[in-house]
Every structure is written in C-alpha cells, then in structure tokens.
Design an enzyme around this catalytic site. Structure first.
Site, mmCIF file in Angstrom:
data_model
loop_
_atom_site.group_PDB
_atom_site.id
_atom_site.type_symbol
_atom_site.label_atom_id
_atom_site.label_comp_id
_atom_site.label_asym_id
_atom_site.label_seq_id
_atom_site.Cartn_x
_atom_site.Cartn_y
_atom_site.Cartn_z
ATOM 1 N N ASP A 76 0.815 -1.222 0.000
ATOM 2 C CA ASP A 76 0.000 0.000 0.000
ATOM 3 C C ASP A 76 0.849 1.274 0.000
ATOM 4 O O ASP A 76 0.415 2.317 -0.472
ATOM 5 C CB ASP A 76 -0.938 -0.017 1.208
ATOM 6 N N GLU A 81 2.439 6.905 -2.200
ATOM 7 C CA GLU A 81 3.393 7.789 -2.907
ATOM 8 C C GLU A 81 2.815 8.281 -4.225
ATOM 9 O O GLU A 81 2.900 9.464 -4.554
ATOM 10 C CB GLU A 81 4.670 6.999 -3.237
#
Length: 368
Positions: A76, A81
């Site tokens: 995840d 990001e």
C-alpha cells in the site's frame, strides 16, 4: 455509479517496487501478470523504483496523456506515494482521471484485498489474490474512490486512500517491518509481540459523525465532493475542519475517554489481506469508519477482536472497549509524542492530526 472501461489496446504504466513484501514482485509480475495482460491487449511499460519517493517524483513529472491506466505493483505504501505525487501536479484534477490499479506485491496489500472483496470474490491471498486483481485489471471496469486529506500540527498535508492509525495497530505495522521477508505472517508475529507489552496512549479524539444517509447516498457523497473543491487547480479544501490550534466545531463529538489502546480511521474494507476491519465500507461511501479501543481491555479480549477480524465478525463480540463510528472528519490530539502514527501503513511523527473525507476524487479499477 459512473463506471468507465479501459480502451483496447490499452497502455499501462506499471510502477513496481522490487523490494516490497518478500521481494518477489518483479518475478511475480513476469510470471503471473504479463501473460494475462498480453491476452487482454494491455501493453505494460514497467518502471522499477530504486528508492523512496521515486514513484512519487515519476508520476508528478510524467506526461500522463501517454497512459490509459497507472498500475501499482507493491504494498500500500507505493500507492500512497503515487497518489501524493499526482496531487502535487498543477493539473491534479485531470491527472486523477487516469484510473489507478493496485496489484498486490507487498506484505500488507489492504487495498488489493478490499478491491477483491468489493468484486464479490472469495477471500484469497498471495498468488490467487494477484491473479484476481490482474483479472480485474483485464476486465477494465473502473469507478470512483474517495480520498482523505490529513493535516498535521507541523503543517504537513497529504492524501490517503486506506487509513490512519495510532497506538496498537500502528505499532504492529511499524514494529513488524523487520519481519518483512515473512510476507503477511509478519503481522501475526507483530501482533503477538505488541500484545505481550500492551501499551496505552493518552490523547483527545473528536469527530464529525456521518449523517444517516451520507454513506450509500451517492448524491450526498458527490455533493460533499463539490463542496470541497475551491477553484480550478487548487487542491480540495478542508471545509469541515477548524484550524488545528482552535477547538473543534461545536457540532462535533468529543470522545469522553482520553486513554486509548488504539485509534484507527479506515476507509476501505480491509486493513490487511487477513483483516476485514470494516465489512460495510465501500470505496465511494462518503465516510471513514473510525475505530477506537479504550484502555482497560484485556490482552485476551484484544486478541479475540483480531482473530474475529479475520472473518469480519469483531463487532459481533460486543466488546465494551471497542467502538466503531462512521465519520466525515476527525481530530486526534495525543498528549505527548509517545507512540507511532501511520498513514496507509507508512510511519508518521506523533503529533496532533486531523482529516476529512473528499468524495470521489480519483478512479480505481474494480467492481466498485
């Protein structure tokens, strides 16, 4: 729901972290994913990340017009990001129209497990989950997903798709990093270790309850989204929140307990491949599911909750220390800086933080 379908032929940018999980993401991609994509007329271009924030910089600066879908093959953390990289673009609204797809390549894989669950598939893990998520990509159906914006006392603001945690669950997440090579088993080991030295944390928790009808009411969710955008190019505004230095608005609920074992705001169904934390959650239901566990719970009762969470039956235990509330916004003010905070499984400095839901900000592959 405003579904879309990927075009054929389809051009996919695949962002892949070769270090994630047990470190098999690249070989799993080549063995499992690539043959399925070839059959579905999806052409992948693989971008292998070499350092933290590499994917964030890539999508922030990339000409997205050349891609029909952005695929993240990792845990995840890499999707966190990528989302924040997209939000840093001046054309973020346009950029978030590019559908996102998650393929499980990490140890947590909470969003992948959630997407699999929303599709009505049986609970699976590892290669079977990867195959199911790749099949969802090949089908090409995508729909809207809510995001949550989080702001901290030190002035940071970022966007989150999965959850924010403080206390026990965050401790397990970060303390178990050293067992990353074990894959999903790292969380079982981490849970047992954190249970052995069970800690409590002091702070104040406040929230804005979701009005009845906000979840499951698409009109309300999209109205919420309309309220939050201020002008073209400006990021969604947190219209539900007061500045962190000021008291919460008067119509908010302030939780009477001030000592917690755990606080977790989740906006997907799964916290991990084997943890169905919010069975009622959907990707665009316009609310967060705020769980908190007050001090005084026994280790046995806490362990029972986590065992039951594997099946999504933890609320049926009616444990007096466990609370779950659908909310549109929350604020957590820890007393002191003890404890770990996490967002989408990534560690944060422990400080006052608040967040609110923004309806249908991005698009995600799946029967959502």
């Amino acid at each position: 729901v405003s579904y879309g379908v990927l075009p054929r032929p389809c051009r996919a940018l695949v962002l892949l972290n070769p270090q994630s999980g047990a470190g098999h993401a690249l070989e799993d991609f080549q063995a499992v994913v690539q043959p399925m994509l070839a059959d579905a007329d999806i052409t992948p271009t693989v971008f292998v990340t070499e350092r933290p924030h590499h994917a964030q910089e890539k999508v922030r600066d990339e000409d997205l017009a050349q891609w029909d879908v952005l695929v993240v093959m990792s845990g995840d953390g890499l999707l966190h990001e990528v989302l924040n990289g997209l939000m840093e673009r001046p054309d973020w609204e346009e950029a978030l129209r590019t559908p996102l797809c998650i393929l499980p390549g990490g140890s947590g894989n909470a969003l992948a497990a959630s997407i699999n669950y929303y599709a009505g598939n049986d609970h699976v893990a590892k290669k079977k989950l990867l195959t199911n998520c790749t099949f969802i990509l090949c089908k090409g159906l995508h729909g809207p997903m809510d995001l949550v914006s989080l702001s901290t006392a030190s002035g940071k603001r970022f966007f989150s798709f999965l959850g924010f945690g403080w206390g026990f669950i965050a401790d397990v997440d970060i303390d178990s990093e050293k067992y990353r090579r074990l894959g999903n088993a790292r969380f079982t080991l981490g849970t047992l270790q954190c249970l052995a030295r069970l800690r409590t944390y002091q702070g104040r928790l406040s929230y804005l309850p979701a009005e009845p009808g906000t979840p499951r009411d698409p009109k309300a969710a999209s109205r919420g989204a309309a309220d939050t955008t201020c002008g073209h190019g400006a990021l969604p505004a947190d219209t539900l929140l007061a500045p962190l230095g000021q008291p919460v608005p008067p119509h908010w609920v302030v939780v009477p307990e001030e000592e917690f074992v755990c606080v977790y705001a989740i906006y997907q169904s799964h916290l991990g491949t084997n943890l169905l934390m919010a069975p009622a959650a959907r990707p665009h239901d316009g609310c967060m599911h705020l769980f908190y566990v007050g001090a005084g719970i026994s280790r046995v009762a806490l362990l029972k909750i986590f065992v039951a969470m594997g099946r999504g039956t933890h609320l049926d235990l009616h444990c007096p220390h466990l609370h779950c509330v659908p909310v549109r916004a929350f604020r957590l003010e820890p007393r002191g800086s003890a404890g770990i905070m996490t967002v989408d499984g990534e560690a944060l400095r422990c400080e006052a933080v608040q967040g609110q839901i923004h309806g249908r900000v991005c698009r995600v592959l799946g029967s959502v």
